[in-house]
Write a protein that holds these residues in place. Structure first.
Motif, PDB file in Angstrom:
ATOM      1  N   MET A  79       6.523  -4.822  10.547  1.00 43.17           N
ATOM      2  CA  MET A  79       6.294  -3.945   9.387  1.00 43.17           C
ATOM      3  C   MET A  79       4.793  -3.839   9.120  1.00 43.17           C
ATOM      4  SD  MET A  79       7.561  -4.416   5.423  1.00 43.17           S
ATOM      5  CE  MET A  79       9.282  -4.298   5.882  1.00 43.17           C
ATOM      6  N   GLN A  80       4.351  -2.631   8.817  1.00 48.11           N
ATOM      7  CA  GLN A  80       2.940  -2.418   8.540  1.00 48.11           C
ATOM      8  C   GLN A  80       2.606  -2.814   7.112  1.00 48.11           C
ATOM      9  OE1 GLN A  80       1.772   1.614   9.120  1.00 48.11           O
ATOM     10  NE2 GLN A  80      -0.411   1.191   8.925  1.00 48.11           N
ATOM     11  N   ASP A  81       1.424  -3.391   6.928  1.00 49.57           N
ATOM     12  CA  ASP A  81       0.946  -3.756   5.598  1.00 49.57           C
ATOM     13  C   ASP A  81       0.759  -2.484   4.768  1.00 49.57           C
ATOM     14  OD1 ASP A  81      -0.371  -4.651   3.373  1.00 49.57           O
ATOM     15  OD2 ASP A  81      -1.903  -5.774   4.452  1.00 49.57           O
ATOM     16  N   ARG A  82       1.531  -2.350   3.684  1.00 51.46           N
ATOM     17  CA  ARG A  82       1.435  -1.173   2.814  1.00 51.46           C
ATOM     18  C   ARG A  82       0.653  -1.485   1.539  1.00 51.46           C
ATOM     19  NH1 ARG A  82       5.876   0.244   0.611  1.00 51.46           N
ATOM     20  NH2 ARG A  82       7.093  -1.605   1.101  1.00 51.46           N
ATOM     21  N   PHE A  83       0.096  -2.671   1.481  1.00 48.21           N
ATOM     22  CA  PHE A  83      -0.694  -3.060   0.315  1.00 48.21           C
ATOM     23  C   PHE A  83      -2.025  -2.308   0.344  1.00 48.21           C
ATOM     24  CE2 PHE A  83      -3.531  -5.949  -2.022  1.00 48.21           C
ATOM     25  CZ  PHE A  83      -2.770  -6.221  -3.144  1.00 48.21           C
ATOM     26  N   ASP A  84      -2.379  -1.699  -0.771  1.00 44.04           N
ATOM     27  CA  ASP A  84      -3.618  -0.929  -0.843  1.00 44.04           C
ATOM     28  C   ASP A  84      -4.773  -1.876  -1.200  1.00 44.04           C
ATOM     29  OD1 ASP A  84      -5.764   0.738  -1.508  1.00 44.04           O
ATOM     30  OD2 ASP A  84      -4.433   2.339  -2.184  1.00 44.04           O
ATOM     31  N   TRP A  85      -5.491  -2.329  -0.169  1.00 42.44           N
ATOM     32  CA  TRP A  85      -6.563  -3.296  -0.381  1.00 42.44           C
ATOM     33  C   TRP A  85      -7.767  -2.681  -1.077  1.00 42.44           C
ATOM     34  CZ3 TRP A  85      -6.191  -8.269  -0.513  1.00 42.44           C
ATOM     35  CH2 TRP A  85      -5.168  -8.900   0.201  1.00 42.44           C
ATOM     36  N   ASP A  86      -8.049  -1.433  -0.813  1.00 37.73           N
ATOM     37  CA  ASP A  86      -9.171  -0.793  -1.493  1.00 37.73           C
ATOM     38  C   ASP A  86      -8.948  -0.775  -2.998  1.00 37.73           C
ATOM     39  OD1 ASP A  86     -10.522  -0.311   0.849  1.00 37.73           O
ATOM     40  OD2 ASP A  86      -9.728   1.718   1.093  1.00 37.73           O
ATOM     41  N   ARG A  87      -7.744  -0.426  -3.393  1.00 38.88           N
ATOM     42  CA  ARG A  87      -7.391  -0.395  -4.815  1.00 38.88           C
ATOM     43  C   ARG A  87      -7.513  -1.794  -5.423  1.00 38.88           C
ATOM     44  NH1 ARG A  87      -1.795   1.362  -4.834  1.00 38.88           N
ATOM     45  NH2 ARG A  87      -2.536   3.493  -5.012  1.00 38.88           N
ATOM     46  N   PHE A  88      -7.019  -2.792  -4.707  1.00 38.14           N
ATOM     47  CA  PHE A  88      -7.025  -4.151  -5.234  1.00 38.14           C
ATOM     48  C   PHE A  88      -8.441  -4.705  -5.331  1.00 38.14           C
ATOM     49  CE2 PHE A  88      -6.310  -8.833  -4.704  1.00 38.14           C
ATOM     50  CZ  PHE A  88      -5.686  -9.032  -5.920  1.00 38.14           C
ATOM     51  N   GLN A  89      -9.276  -4.405  -4.359  1.00 37.59           N
ATOM     52  CA  GLN A  89     -10.640  -4.922  -4.397  1.00 37.59           C
ATOM     53  C   GLN A  89     -11.454  -4.286  -5.517  1.00 37.59           C
ATOM     54  OE1 GLN A  89     -11.629  -4.363  -0.188  1.00 37.59           O
ATOM     55  NE2 GLN A  89     -11.602  -6.584   0.076  1.00 37.59           N
ATOM     56  N   ARG A  90     -11.111  -3.045  -5.868  1.00 35.98           N
ATOM     57  CA  ARG A  90     -11.794  -2.416  -6.998  1.00 35.98           C
ATOM     58  C   ARG A  90     -11.400  -3.061  -8.324  1.00 35.98           C
ATOM     59  NH1 ARG A  90     -10.683   2.313  -3.997  1.00 35.98           N
ATOM     60  NH2 ARG A  90      -8.865   2.773  -5.287  1.00 35.98           N
ATOM     61  N   LEU A  91     -10.143  -3.485  -8.427  1.00 37.35           N
ATOM     62  CA  LEU A  91      -9.676  -4.151  -9.644  1.00 37.35           C
ATOM     63  C   LEU A  91      -8.687  -5.245  -9.246  1.00 37.35           C
ATOM     64  CD1 LEU A  91      -9.893  -4.145 -12.743  1.00 37.35           C
ATOM     65  CD2 LEU A  91      -7.836  -2.722 -12.784  1.00 37.35           C
ATOM     66  N   PRO A  92      -9.178  -6.453  -8.931  1.00 36.85           N
ATOM     67  CA  PRO A  92      -8.334  -7.515  -8.389  1.00 36.85           C
ATOM     68  C   PRO A  92      -7.566  -8.298  -9.460  1.00 36.85           C
ATOM     69  CG  PRO A  92     -10.588  -8.267  -8.455  1.00 36.85           C
ATOM     70  CD  PRO A  92     -10.606  -6.841  -8.949  1.00 36.85           C
ATOM     71  N   LEU A  93      -6.787  -7.586 -10.231  1.00 37.33           N
ATOM     72  CA  LEU A  93      -5.975  -8.191 -11.277  1.00 37.33           C
ATOM     73  C   LEU A  93      -4.506  -7.967 -10.965  1.00 37.33           C
ATOM     74  CD1 LEU A  93      -7.870  -6.808 -14.420  1.00 37.33           C
ATOM     75  CD2 LEU A  93      -8.456  -8.780 -13.007  1.00 37.33           C
ATOM     76  N   VAL A  94      -3.714  -9.027 -10.984  1.00 33.72           N
ATOM     77  CA  VAL A  94      -2.273  -8.931 -10.765  1.00 33.72           C
ATOM     78  C   VAL A  94      -1.581  -9.148 -12.105  1.00 33.72           C
ATOM     79  CG1 VAL A  94      -0.270  -9.849  -9.552  1.00 33.72           C
ATOM     80  CG2 VAL A  94      -2.510  -9.814  -8.419  1.00 33.72           C
ATOM     81  N   GLY A  95      -0.963  -8.105 -12.630  1.00 38.70           N
ATOM     82  CA  GLY A  95      -0.197  -8.231 -13.874  1.00 38.70           C
ATOM     83  C   GLY A  95       1.194  -8.752 -13.568  1.00 38.70           C
ATOM     84  N   ILE A  96       1.611  -9.812 -14.253  1.00 35.36           N
ATOM     85  CA  ILE A  96       2.850 -10.507 -13.920  1.00 35.36           C
ATOM     86  C   ILE A  96       3.930 -10.217 -14.956  1.00 35.36           C
ATOM     87  CG2 ILE A  96       3.908 -12.753 -13.456  1.00 35.36           C
ATOM     88  CD1 ILE A  96       0.957 -13.740 -12.924  1.00 35.36           C
ATOM     89  N   LEU A  97       5.022  -9.591 -14.498  1.00 32.70           N
ATOM     90  CA  LEU A  97       6.180  -9.300 -15.338  1.00 32.70           C
ATOM     91  C   LEU A  97       7.248 -10.351 -15.069  1.00 32.70           C
ATOM     92  CD1 LEU A  97       6.363  -5.443 -14.769  1.00 32.70           C
ATOM     93  CD2 LEU A  97       5.959  -6.546 -16.983  1.00 32.70           C
ATOM     94  N   ARG A  98       7.621 -11.091 -16.105  1.00 30.23           N
ATOM     95  CA  ARG A  98       8.623 -12.142 -15.944  1.00 30.23           C
ATOM     96  C   ARG A  98       9.608 -12.113 -17.118  1.00 30.23           C
ATOM     97  NH1 ARG A  98       8.316 -16.941 -13.172  1.00 30.23           N
ATOM     98  NH2 ARG A  98       6.027 -16.810 -13.032  1.00 30.23           N
ATOM     99  N   GLY A  99      10.885 -11.985 -16.794  1.00 33.59           N
ATOM    100  CA  GLY A  99      11.931 -12.153 -17.801  1.00 33.59           C
ATOM    101  C   GLY A  99      12.198 -10.958 -18.687  1.00 33.59           C
ATOM    102  N   PHE A 100      11.761  -9.771 -18.268  1.00 31.74           N
ATOM    103  CA  PHE A 100      12.019  -8.576 -19.070  1.00 31.74           C
ATOM    104  C   PHE A 100      13.181  -7.780 -18.482  1.00 31.74           C
ATOM    105  CE2 PHE A 100       7.327  -9.211 -19.665  1.00 31.74           C
ATOM    106  CZ  PHE A 100       7.416  -9.629 -20.988  1.00 31.74           C
ATOM    107  N   THR A 101      13.790  -6.948 -19.311  1.00 32.82           N
ATOM    108  CA  THR A 101      14.823  -6.058 -18.814  1.00 32.82           C
ATOM    109  C   THR A 101      14.170  -4.952 -17.992  1.00 32.82           C
ATOM    110  OG1 THR A 101      14.732  -4.552 -20.706  1.00 32.82           O
ATOM    111  CG2 THR A 101      16.189  -6.479 -20.903  1.00 32.82           C
ATOM    112  N   ALA A 102      14.984  -4.242 -17.234  1.00 38.93           N
ATOM    113  CA  ALA A 102      14.433  -3.168 -16.414  1.00 38.93           C
ATOM    114  C   ALA A 102      13.729  -2.096 -17.245  1.00 38.93           C
ATOM    115  CB  ALA A 102      15.532  -2.552 -15.549  1.00 38.93           C
ATOM    116  N   PRO A 103      14.324  -1.637 -18.355  1.00 35.46           N
ATOM    117  CA  PRO A 103      13.603  -0.639 -19.161  1.00 35.46           C
ATOM    118  C   PRO A 103      12.302  -1.187 -19.747  1.00 35.46           C
ATOM    119  CG  PRO A 103      15.946  -0.603 -19.685  1.00 35.46           C
ATOM    120  CD  PRO A 103      15.706  -1.805 -18.831  1.00 35.46           C
ATOM    121  N   GLN A 104      12.314  -2.433 -20.187  1.00 37.93           N
ATOM    122  CA  GLN A 104      11.096  -3.036 -20.724  1.00 37.93           C
ATOM    123  C   GLN A 104      10.023  -3.150 -19.649  1.00 37.93           C
ATOM    124  OE1 GLN A 104      12.757  -6.714 -22.130  1.00 37.93           O
ATOM    125  NE2 GLN A 104      12.946  -5.998 -24.251  1.00 37.93           N
ATOM    126  N   ALA A 105      10.408  -3.621 -18.472  1.00 36.72           N
ATOM    127  CA  ALA A 105       9.447  -3.767 -17.381  1.00 36.72           C
ATOM    128  C   ALA A 105       8.861  -2.421 -16.993  1.00 36.72           C
ATOM    129  CB  ALA A 105      10.115  -4.428 -16.180  1.00 36.72           C
TER     130      ALA A 105
END
Length: 225
Positions: A1-27
């Motif tokens: 499988m090819q890496d589909r992660f956009d590294w350019d986007r991540f390097q410009r803003l290297p923040l990972v927002g973590i969603l844990r324990g929310f319902t699908a509509p909330q997330a």
């Protein structure tokens, strides 16, 4: 499988927002608000109910606006679930060489959780793309600086306790990316459907990063992945 992660986007803003324990509509609403505020990388933890479905939904709704990945990946079966859901990266809470190898074999960047220098080096040698220092709040930026001394080749992503106020301090200490949960996706704000607050908070984090980058200039630690 090819890496589909956009590294350019991540390097410009290297923040990972973590969603844990929310319902699908909330997330969905929270993620869209954060993306409106500038966030470009979002993690849904697999110990969230219907996490795979949430990842699939966010991939569909956000399209090319954000990297969407799976967190709390603890087994090869979790890796397989993440792949089926369309995750573009995985995050683990601990060092597990088998999980890291499975993630890399699937073409996914692996942000492996570690705390000690020995764990960080073991994760790196096992093929982790980046080491998530967790929980970072226990020892703080000074610990990141100390680990970076002998292990400067390992890109570190402190997670747990990173805030708008201390992000620059972690960056100066040598961190090149940041995992952010409650300080961005605050449970009370999500429960109150306060999406404007989440969008504004995402902007604050993005601004904190840009200000830190401008202040450090050429002295800013580089992301080498």
């Amino acid at each position: 499988m090819q890496d589909r992660f956009d590294w350019d986007r991540f390097q410009r803003l290297p923040l990972v927002g973590i969603l844990r324990g929310f319902t699908a509509p909330q997330a969905s609403q929270a993620a869209r608000a954060a993306v409106d505020g500038g966030l470009t990388t979002i993690e849904v933890t697999l110990n969230t109910a219907e996490a795979a479905e949430q990842i699939e939904r966010l991939q569909s709704e956000l399209g090319n606006a954000a990297n969407v990945g799976a967190g709390t990946v603890c087994s090869v079966e979790d890796v397989e679930l993440a792949v089926r859901s369309g995750a573009t990266f995985i995050v683990t809470p601990v060092v597990d060489a088998e999980v890291i190898a499975a993630g890399r074999s699937a073409g996914l960047p692996v942000f492996a959780g570690a705390m000690t220098p020995s764990e960080s080096l073991a994760a790196w040698r096992a093929g982790a793309t980046m080491v998530k220092v967790f929980p970072a709040e226990i020892l703080g930026p000074a610990y990141i600086r100390a680990v970076r001394g002998p292990l400067s080749q390992i890109p570190l992503m402190p997670t747990g306790g990173v805030s708008v106020e201390n992000l620059a301090e972690y960056h100066r200490a040598g961190a090149v990316a940041f995992g952010i949960g409650g300080p961005l996706f605050d449970k009370q704000r999500v429960m109150a459907a306060d999406w404007s607050w989440i969008a504004a908070q995402a902007r604050r984090f993005a601004e904190a990063w840009e200000e830190s980058l401008a202040t450090l200039g050429d002295a800013a630690p580089a992301m080498k992945v």
